[in-house]
Design a protein around this motif. Structure first.
Motif, mmCIF file in Angstrom:
data_model
loop_
_atom_site.group_PDB
_atom_site.id
_atom_site.type_symbol
_atom_site.label_atom_id
_atom_site.label_comp_id
_atom_site.label_asym_id
_atom_site.label_seq_id
_atom_site.Cartn_x
_atom_site.Cartn_y
_atom_site.Cartn_z
ATOM 1 N N GLY A 128 14.772 -27.465 -37.308
ATOM 2 C CA GLY A 128 15.201 -28.738 -37.880
ATOM 3 C C GLY A 128 16.584 -28.690 -38.486
ATOM 4 N N GLU A 129 16.918 -27.568 -39.104
ATOM 5 C CA GLU A 129 18.247 -27.412 -39.684
ATOM 6 C C GLU A 129 19.333 -27.602 -38.627
ATOM 7 O OE1 GLU A 129 20.663 -24.122 -42.369
ATOM 8 O OE2 GLU A 129 19.104 -23.430 -40.979
ATOM 9 N N HIS A 130 19.128 -27.020 -37.456
ATOM 10 C CA HIS A 130 20.141 -27.096 -36.406
ATOM 11 C C HIS A 130 20.123 -28.454 -35.706
ATOM 12 C CE1 HIS A 130 21.052 -22.935 -37.099
ATOM 13 N NE2 HIS A 130 19.784 -22.617 -36.938
ATOM 14 N N VAL A 131 18.947 -29.089 -35.631
ATOM 15 C CA VAL A 131 18.900 -30.466 -35.122
ATOM 16 C C VAL A 131 19.804 -31.338 -35.975
ATOM 17 C CG1 VAL A 131 17.442 -32.473 -34.703
ATOM 18 C CG2 VAL A 131 16.544 -30.188 -34.251
ATOM 19 N N ALA A 132 19.622 -31.270 -37.294
ATOM 20 C CA ALA A 132 20.412 -32.100 -38.204
ATOM 21 C C ALA A 132 21.896 -31.779 -38.114
ATOM 22 C CB ALA A 132 19.911 -31.911 -39.632
ATOM 23 N N GLU A 133 22.234 -30.499 -38.051
ATOM 24 C CA GLU A 133 23.642 -30.108 -37.969
ATOM 25 C C GLU A 133 24.321 -30.717 -36.754
ATOM 26 O OE1 GLU A 133 23.507 -25.891 -37.957
ATOM 27 O OE2 GLU A 133 23.647 -25.698 -40.149
ATOM 28 N N MET A 170 13.449 -16.428 -31.343
ATOM 29 C CA MET A 170 14.059 -15.213 -31.868
ATOM 30 C C MET A 170 13.998 -15.198 -33.392
ATOM 31 S SD MET A 170 17.444 -15.081 -29.438
ATOM 32 C CE MET A 170 17.342 -15.155 -27.646
ATOM 33 N N GLN A 171 14.193 -16.349 -34.008
ATOM 34 C CA GLN A 171 14.273 -16.428 -35.471
ATOM 35 C C GLN A 171 12.970 -16.065 -36.167
ATOM 36 O OE1 GLN A 171 16.027 -18.270 -33.436
ATOM 37 N NE2 GLN A 171 18.092 -18.199 -34.297
ATOM 38 N N GLY A 196 0.942 -7.181 -26.866
ATOM 39 C CA GLY A 196 0.800 -6.383 -25.661
ATOM 40 C C GLY A 196 2.132 -5.979 -25.065
ATOM 41 N N LYS A 197 2.124 -5.780 -23.746
ATOM 42 C CA LYS A 197 3.312 -5.260 -23.062
ATOM 43 C C LYS A 197 3.943 -6.274 -22.112
ATOM 44 C CE LYS A 197 1.699 -0.485 -23.356
ATOM 45 N NZ LYS A 197 1.413 0.766 -22.623
ATOM 46 N N ALA A 198 3.511 -7.524 -22.199
ATOM 47 C CA ALA A 198 4.041 -8.544 -21.296
ATOM 48 C C ALA A 198 5.449 -8.968 -21.720
ATOM 49 C CB ALA A 198 3.112 -9.760 -21.292
ATOM 50 N N PRO A 199 6.291 -9.352 -20.763
ATOM 51 C CA PRO A 199 7.640 -9.843 -21.104
ATOM 52 C C PRO A 199 7.576 -11.210 -21.794
ATOM 53 C CG PRO A 199 7.479 -9.191 -18.787
ATOM 54 C CD PRO A 199 6.086 -9.263 -19.314
ATOM 55 N N VAL A 200 8.622 -11.484 -22.568
ATOM 56 C CA VAL A 200 8.734 -12.745 -23.317
ATOM 57 C C VAL A 200 10.134 -13.312 -23.091
ATOM 58 C CG1 VAL A 200 8.638 -13.821 -25.594
ATOM 59 C CG2 VAL A 200 7.174 -11.852 -25.088
ATOM 60 N N SER A 201 10.210 -14.587 -22.777
ATOM 61 C CA SER A 201 11.518 -15.238 -22.572
ATOM 62 C C SER A 201 12.033 -15.771 -23.906
ATOM 63 C CB SER A 201 11.395 -16.364 -21.547
ATOM 64 O OG SER A 201 10.320 -17.229 -21.873
ATOM 65 N N PHE A 202 12.431 -14.838 -24.786
ATOM 66 C CA PHE A 202 12.888 -15.180 -26.136
ATOM 67 C C PHE A 202 13.944 -16.285 -26.109
ATOM 68 C CE2 PHE A 202 11.516 -10.736 -26.469
ATOM 69 C CZ PHE A 202 10.740 -10.772 -27.618
ATOM 70 N N ILE A 203 13.860 -17.206 -27.103
ATOM 71 C CA ILE A 203 14.794 -18.318 -27.169
ATOM 72 C C ILE A 203 15.355 -18.438 -28.570
ATOM 73 C CG2 ILE A 203 13.027 -20.060 -27.736
ATOM 74 C CD1 ILE A 203 14.522 -21.983 -25.851
ATOM 75 N N ASP A 204 16.625 -18.799 -28.666
ATOM 76 C CA ASP A 204 17.298 -18.936 -29.954
ATOM 77 C C ASP A 204 17.048 -20.337 -30.508
ATOM 78 O OD1 ASP A 204 19.293 -19.204 -32.047
ATOM 79 O OD2 ASP A 204 20.339 -17.501 -31.150
ATOM 80 N N ALA A 205 16.555 -20.419 -31.755
ATOM 81 C CA ALA A 205 16.274 -21.717 -32.380
ATOM 82 C C ALA A 205 17.526 -22.571 -32.492
ATOM 83 C CB ALA A 205 15.652 -21.507 -33.760
ATOM 84 N N ARG A 206 18.685 -21.949 -32.570
ATOM 85 C CA ARG A 206 19.932 -22.719 -32.625
ATOM 86 C C ARG A 206 20.127 -23.514 -31.344
ATOM 87 N NH1 ARG A 206 23.726 -17.699 -34.264
ATOM 88 N NH2 ARG A 206 22.425 -16.804 -32.601
ATOM 89 N N ASP A 207 19.782 -22.904 -30.211
ATOM 90 C CA ASP A 207 19.888 -23.605 -28.935
ATOM 91 C C ASP A 207 18.878 -24.738 -28.840
ATOM 92 O OD1 ASP A 207 21.929 -21.961 -28.090
ATOM 93 O OD2 ASP A 207 20.654 -20.677 -26.850
ATOM 94 N N VAL A 208 17.666 -24.501 -29.340
ATOM 95 C CA VAL A 208 16.636 -25.539 -29.299
ATOM 96 C C VAL A 208 17.036 -26.715 -30.177
ATOM 97 C CG1 VAL A 208 14.211 -26.062 -29.734
ATOM 98 C CG2 VAL A 208 14.848 -23.835 -28.810
#
Length: 285
Positions: free
Chosen positions: A15-20, A138-139, A160-172
């Motif tokens: 929300g902080e980055h949405v507002a910014e 990521m955050q 577990g050991k599965a891959p994760v498509s990490f995403i930056d909250a700033r981008d969201v």
């Protein structure tokens, strides 16, 4: 009269980055917060702040007065999504024209997390909507899991050991702002948002090790170990159970998908995990 956007969770990771981004593009922003005095230290005169509580319907009208678009987020403490329904109903009554809801990766196939029902509430309201379904933020690593990484050099997550498509909250946050500013382009659409690559938590730990210059490991606890430890630290049991459900879907490999949708929305490549760790390094020092 100039349209105003209401941002719930304006003091949070997204929300902080949405507002910014809304403010940077000349939009009038109202932030819905539980404590206006505390939030004022962050926002000053840049955003109007109004007291808001999902569990207190008397706070809804002041928050929704004159609102064109609503950025909707489920507070982590709200494991039961039912208290969010009255706000959505009131938003319809007050003429809100667009809701951007921060949902969850793969929620269209997973009715267990509360986001599933919230999407249904929004869809049934008849208000034009945009559902953002991001992967693991990521955050979370510098908030919920900060202490473990900083003090113990360990990513303590039962995924577990599965891959994760990490995403930056700033981008969201930027993607959400763009959707709010152009509802005609994004109305009644759902976006699956991910980073540009999928990494295992072992690979994430290696990135932390390289950037921070000290060893960070991934202990991969069981769900039971994680639950006991989080409850011991004082986290509400209902919140812990939601987290375990989300990490279980990761363990099943449901968070490994990589899509180009975030890049299309932003017009650039998403941030990498390495860039994120560099930018937030002081949180773990």
């Amino acid at each position: 009269m100039e349209a105003t956007m209401l941002v719930t969770g304006i003091t949070g990771n997204v929300g902080e980055h949405v507002a910014e981004h809304l403010i940077a593009r000349g939009c009038s922003v109202r932030g819905a917060v539980t404590n206006t005095g505390k939030a004022a230290h962050r926002w000053g005169s840049k955003a109007e702040l109004v007291r808001f509580d999902y569990l207190d319907e008397s706070t809804f009208d002041d928050a929704l007065q004159g609102i064109s678009g609503l950025f909707l987020i489920r507070p982590p403490s709200l494991a039961d999504p039912n208290p969010m329904l009255p706000l959505i109903v009131r938003a319809k009554e007050r003429g809100v024209k667009h809701i951007v809801f921060l949902s969850l990766l793969g929620i269209e196939r997973n009715p267990l997390p509360p986001h599933y029902r919230i999407e249904k509430y929004v869809r049934n309201s008849g208000i034009p909507f945009t559902f953002l379904r991001p992967s693991f933020f990521m955050q979370n690593l510098n908030t919920i899991h900060r202490t473990d990484i900083r003090d113990r050099g360990d990513i303590f997550i039962p995924a577990g050991k599965a891959p994760v498509s990490f995403i930056d909250a700033r981008d969201v946050g930027e993607a959400a702002a763009l959707a709010m500013l152009s509802p005609e382009l994004h109305a009644n659409r759902s976006y699956t948002l991910t980073g540009a690559e999928a990494l295992t938590y072992e690979e994430a730990a290696a990135i932390f090790t390289r950037v921070l210059g000290r060893i960070v490991t991934y202990s991969n606890p069981s769900a039971g170990q994680f639950r006991r430890e989080m409850v011991r630290r004082g986290m509400p049991r209902e919140h812990v159970n939601v987290m375990i459900t989300l990490y279980f879907t990761t363990k099943l490999g449901l968070a490994k998908r990589v899509t180009p949708e975030l890049e299309h929305l932003l017009g650039r490549k998403p941030a990498t995990l390495e860039q994120y760790v560099q930018d937030y390094a002081d949180y773990w020092r």
